[in-house]
Design an enzyme around this catalytic site. Sequence first.
Site, short mmCIF file in Angstrom:
data_model
loop_
_atom_site.label_atom_id
_atom_site.label_comp_id
_atom_site.label_asym_id
_atom_site.label_seq_id
_atom_site.Cartn_x
_atom_site.Cartn_y
_atom_site.Cartn_z
CD GLU A 142 -1.69 -2.36 -5.89
OE1 GLU A 142 -1.85 -2.11 -4.68
OE2 GLU A 142 -2.59 -2.86 -6.60
CE LYS A 195 -4.52 1.91 -2.44
NZ LYS A 195 -4.71 0.45 -2.59
CB CYS A 248 -5.40 -0.85 -6.16
SG CYS A 248 -6.48 -2.29 -5.95
#
Length: 502
Positions: free
Chosen positions: A269, A329, A381
Amino acid sequence: MRWITHPGWPGNLLAAVAGGLTTLALAPFDIWPLAVLSLALFYLGLRNLSPRQAFARGWCYGFGTFAAGTSWIYVSIHTYGGASALLAGLLMFGFIAGVALFFALPAWLWAKLVRRTGSPLGDSLGFAALWVAQEAFRGWFLTGFPWLYMGYSQLEGPLAGLAPVGGLWLVSFCLALTASVMCNLPGLRTHKGSFVAALALLVAPWLAAALVHGKAWTEAAGKPLTVAALQGNIAQSLKWDPAQIDAQLELYRDLTLKARRTDLVVWPETAVPVLLDSARGYLNGLGDFAASRQSALITGVPIRQEVDHERRYYNGITVVGDGQGTYLKQKLVPFGEYVPLQDLLRGLIAFFDLPMSDFARGPADQPLLQAKGYEIAPYICYEVVYPEFAASMAARSDLLLTISNDTWFGTSIGPLQHLQMARMRALEAGRWMIRATNSGVTALIDPQGRITERLPSFEVGVMYGEVVPMSGLTPYLQWRAWPLIGLCTLIFGWALWQRRTR
């Protein structure tokens, strides 16, 4: 036993201790029988209480659960968020006190509406249904906090085989049902029919799990792909330091150039700590290198886009080389990636002004990433901890990919809890998962949720291994949680009807 089953502070204290046992049932301790014990103590502690007393006891159980299981929040706020020890402690206390209410409400509902239906088995089924409702609601309300679900304890336990059938929440349901039925068995010894029914209800989930344990619900869709996952181990204090950006880019470039030729090269990430617009030349050069080796390079990178004449920033993933696609995301971390009520909170303390805490939410129904001709479901994540969200993309994919920066958790148990959740997603979907992180745990996970390759945490390195694209749908990916939702709704409706007729 009297302390457990009666009102008063001793019972509330024991409820908090019972909640704390949840942590020992989950990673990294994995003492799975404690999950049943914790739930049994909670159930016993509610049986003789008024709804108001049950509410308080449920809160105590929830407080103990999160006080023991989310200690990494203090690390994030104090060590990396710049808050003093006192302020970090107060913020953590406030957070724990708030999320503990998720346990208080179902305890109140059980005592108010379900208990004394005339059937101990009805009480047990109602308890299990409300337990699942609590976990599901907690994963949705105000963007959700889907952490410390009891079903994760069975990743190393006998009920793991049920995860591909009905998902994590089916496992949680069976654990809650087992614990409550066990508590009711002694009182049913003089009622032969009810006792036999209780035994059947007790044994059935464990027998079913044993019968499907290890079953291959999916099959290979192609030849194995070789993988190189890079772990840069960049300290969080240096991650967004402008003076350290070039060093980070050079590190990942050099690791990639020196790595063995593989089909997939995966960076963590925000491994590229600058906007994609600014890193285009850098990534194009590495993309040409990857293409010359017939490889696809996948990396995390912040992305800026113009939306409705307004600049927005996203936490994203992009693919170069032998692949294509960009993903933005969707599930953002409160305070880490966006600040609720930011007009009021920004500027109060450093924690509310963390770097890259102004991300926008990516749109739903984005196309999957493509690499080497296969569809890859990406999770950044926190996204991998949402069972239903993860399943929606996994059902369209050949492989699963999650990238993360768990450096925020320090050396706490947080990264290992996060890894356990990623393993459950692989088991639910019957697919291989690649997990690349900044500081650990970088790993490859097979369709049974087992780790096949792993890098030590807090080390710079490259993990090599193989993954296999998979096709087909597990029952969970096909039906999702709807059968369980229907069952829990019927149970709760029956309990209400029984209570009304009595």
